[in-house]
Enzyme design. Structure first.
Site, PDB file in Angstrom:
ATOM      1  N   ARG A  95       0.850  -1.190   0.000  1.00  0.00           N
ATOM      2  CA  ARG A  95       0.000   0.000   0.000  1.00  0.00           C
ATOM      3  C   ARG A  95       0.887   1.242   0.000  1.00  0.00           C
ATOM      4  O   ARG A  95       1.709   1.429   0.902  1.00  0.00           O
ATOM      5  CB  ARG A  95      -0.909  -0.016   1.235  1.00  0.00           C
ATOM      6  N   HIS A 140      -2.685  11.203   1.269  1.00  0.00           N
ATOM      7  CA  HIS A 140      -2.076  10.953   2.571  1.00  0.00           C
ATOM      8  C   HIS A 140      -1.419  12.253   3.054  1.00  0.00           C
ATOM      9  O   HIS A 140      -0.194  12.339   3.177  1.00  0.00           O
ATOM     10  CB  HIS A 140      -1.061   9.815   2.493  1.00  0.00           C
ATOM     11  N   GLU A 185      -6.841   8.684   7.189  1.00  0.00           N
ATOM     12  CA  GLU A 185      -6.933   9.202   8.555  1.00  0.00           C
ATOM     13  C   GLU A 185      -7.461  10.632   8.669  1.00  0.00           C
ATOM     14  O   GLU A 185      -6.744  11.543   9.112  1.00  0.00           O
ATOM     15  CB  GLU A 185      -5.569   9.089   9.252  1.00  0.00           C
ATOM     16  N   ASN A 325      -7.112   1.792  10.550  1.00  0.00           N
ATOM     17  CA  ASN A 325      -5.759   2.111  11.015  1.00  0.00           C
ATOM     18  C   ASN A 325      -5.809   2.125  12.537  1.00  0.00           C
ATOM     19  O   ASN A 325      -6.412   3.018  13.139  1.00  0.00           O
ATOM     20  CB  ASN A 325      -5.317   3.487  10.515  1.00  0.00           C
ATOM     21  N   TYR A 327      -3.617   1.879  16.217  1.00  0.00           N
ATOM     22  CA  TYR A 327      -2.341   1.929  16.915  1.00  0.00           C
ATOM     23  C   TYR A 327      -2.492   1.877  18.429  1.00  0.00           C
ATOM     24  O   TYR A 327      -1.661   1.278  19.110  1.00  0.00           O
ATOM     25  CB  TYR A 327      -1.581   3.215  16.547  1.00  0.00           C
ATOM     26  N   GLU A 397      -3.488  -0.193   8.552  1.00  0.00           N
ATOM     27  CA  GLU A 397      -2.244   0.190   9.229  1.00  0.00           C
ATOM     28  C   GLU A 397      -2.243  -0.342  10.652  1.00  0.00           C
ATOM     29  O   GLU A 397      -3.262  -0.308  11.333  1.00  0.00           O
ATOM     30  CB  GLU A 397      -2.068   1.722   9.297  1.00  0.00           C
TER      31      GLU A 397
END
Length: 528
Positions: A95, A140, A185, A325, A327, A397
């Site tokens: 990606r 992005h 995001e 995504n 984290y 992600e």
């Protein structure tokens, strides 16, 4: 007694044998990067200036090491090396993002760069020659500076400009690219950028810009999705979605569950509900809270701009999958006096009367902003499944940053292992339709305000070397092994590694024990 034995055996079986549970057929592994963070060649050929170019050049004092991405990983020239790195890991897909200003130097679609097109054609064709699927992210964070000068994501015309850009990219590469991310995001693009003013375009305006950005991002995404659906899908049969940065919120205490749910709706639902819910529009509870808070602050209307009925229809259902995504997570409680000024998910949401807290027991690895809480990944998938149905979930992600540039990154190995463990729980125990996992990132790159000090890469990059040499870390070997075997095994630190013979014997014993427990559970289920 038999029932107790059966339950105990089942639990033991789940715990002991989890590492032998395979990823289902068709599950895919990959790695991700973004154009600004790796390409370099910021002014090569006719490439235009982006807000990231302007920001890092004009404000080096805001970057930890006062660096910029004018060279970065030099991927514009070293794309063959990047492809080889992906192939060496055995990954199914790569990606990456296209740089808006590399393809459209002025930001508008009347001028298309031949050199920019040639670069992405080389990358896409090179990946396909190695049987690696390219996944393109259209945006992005690297908005053309010219469009920012016209208001950027706070100007409603940005949705039309983005649609025109998307049309060019679909037309150029859609015959070979079958999976797309429209925008990466928006929570960070809008909430972090405009609430703090610390990233490009360096504008702090939490009262208005944050929520204009939120709405315009959703409409821009929807217009690109509708365009593809109308003009290209019948020819190219690709799939598209937006990639949401999702943060899981646990209540600080059981009595704070309502606050935790409100936080989920604010950070995740605000960007997901308009697209994935059956009714569309903003989450009702967020609409209500924003109206009340806006009135309290003296605004005549809500700072969260309303959708028209036509806009609700445009955005609702504009997806083919849900890109996650993930984290980190936070704990939530009601805001106390003195918390009012806090903004963004790292500290709180004044509109909701909430404060967000990092659990001190969660390891952070050196970057306190993103402490590790693997269970949050399973929790958010379960929450999304409950809210919007068992969609096609794709983890776009997941990664671990630290300030250690060494190769023995066992903390990163452990991070990936623990999160992949939760993916298996989501698939096998919660029956969620999770189809892929993307490691952030393929290699160390330019990490925004941290410059080159914060490392996320499976590959170490030597930024002091003009050749930007890439060297695989322990995490790269771990991911490669997982991809090859399609199963999860407990990682072993180098200093604790036993001899090969001992490992083989131990693995055999564990496998035999798992088989014995499995047979016991089956027998108990059948006869007792």
């Amino acid at each position: 007694m038999y029932i107790v034995f059966l339950i105990s055996s089942g639990v033991l079986h789940a715990v002991v044998c989890l590492h032998n549970r395979k990823f289902p057929p068709g599950f895919q592994f990959g790695a991700a990067t973004s154009a600004y963070q790796i390409e370099g060649a910021w002014n090569v050929s006719d490439k235009g200036e982006s807000i990231c170019d302007r920001f890092s050049r004009d404000h080096p004092e805001l970057i930890t090491d006062k660096s910029n991405a004018e060279v970065a990983c030099d991927s514009y020239r070293k794309w063959r090396v990047d492809i080889q790195a992906v192939q060496d890991l055995g990954l199914d897909f790569y990606r990456f993002s296209t740089a808006w200003t590399r393809l459209l130097p002025t930001g508008f679609s009347n001028e298309i760069s031949k050199d920019g097109v040639n670069y992405y054609n080389n990358l896409i064709n090179g990946l396909l020659e190695k049987n690696i699927k390219p996944i393109i992210t259209l945006y992005h964070w690297d908005l053309p500076q010219r469009l920012q000068d016209l208001g950027g994501w706070t100007n409603p015309l940005i949705a039309d400009w983005f649609e025109q850009y998307a049309d060019v990219v679909f037309r150029l590469f859609g015959d070979r690219v079958k999976m797309w991310v429209t925008i990466n995001e928006p929570l960070l693009m809008c909430d972090f950028n405009y609430n703090t003013g610390t990233l490009a375009p360096r504008i702090k305006d939490p009262d208005t810009a944050t929520y204009l950005c939120t709405k315009h991002v959703l409409i821009a995404h929807a217009k690109a999705w509708r365009l593809y659906d109308r003009k290209y899908r019948h020819k190219y049969h690709g799939i598209l979605s937006i990639a949401n940065h999702v943060v899981w919120f646990d209540p600080l205490t059981p009595k704070h569950e309502d606050e935790a749910e409100l936080a989920r709706e604010y950070t995740v639902g605000r960007y997901a509900h308009p697209i994935y819910s059956k009714e569309g529009g903003w989450p009702k509870v967020i609409e209500q809270k924003m109206t009340e808070y806006s009135k309290k602050k003296g605004f005549p209307t809500s700072r969260l701009p309303a959708f028209t009925p036509e806009e609700i229809k445009l955005v609702r259902g504009s997806y083919d999958y849900f890109a996650i995504n993930y984290y980190t997570s936070r704990l939530v409680r009601k805001a106390l006096p003195g918390d009012e000024a806090a903004v963004f998910f790292d500290t709180g949401a004044p509109e909701l009367g909430l404060t967000f807290i990092k659990d001190p027991n969660w390891p952070s690895g050196g970057h306190n902003f993103i402490p590790s809480y693997p269970k949050g990944l399973r929790s958010i998938i379960s929450w999304l499944k409950q809210k919007y149905g068992n969609l096609h979930f794709f983890i776009s992600e997941n990664g671990y940053g630290n300030f250690d540039s060494g190769l023995d990154d066992y903390d990163r190995v452990e991070y990936f292992h623990q999160h992949l463990e939760q993916v298996l729980h989501s698939i096998h125990d919660d029956h969620a339709n999770v189809t892929g996992f993307t490691a952030w990132t393929l290699m160390d790159n330019y990490e925004w305000l941290s410059g080159y000090t914060l490392r996320f890469g499976l590959y170490h990059v030597d930024f002091t070397n003009p050749e930007r040499k890439r060297t695989p870390r322990a995490s790269a070997h771990y991911i490669a092994k997982t991809v090859k075997k399609r199963t999860l095994e407990t990682p072993v630190k180098k200093q604790h590694t036993q001899s090969q013979a001992q490992n083989g014997k131990s693995k055999t014993n564990v496998n035999l024990f798992c088989l014995l427990i499995s047979v016991t559970v089956i027998v108990c289920t059948k006869y007792f």
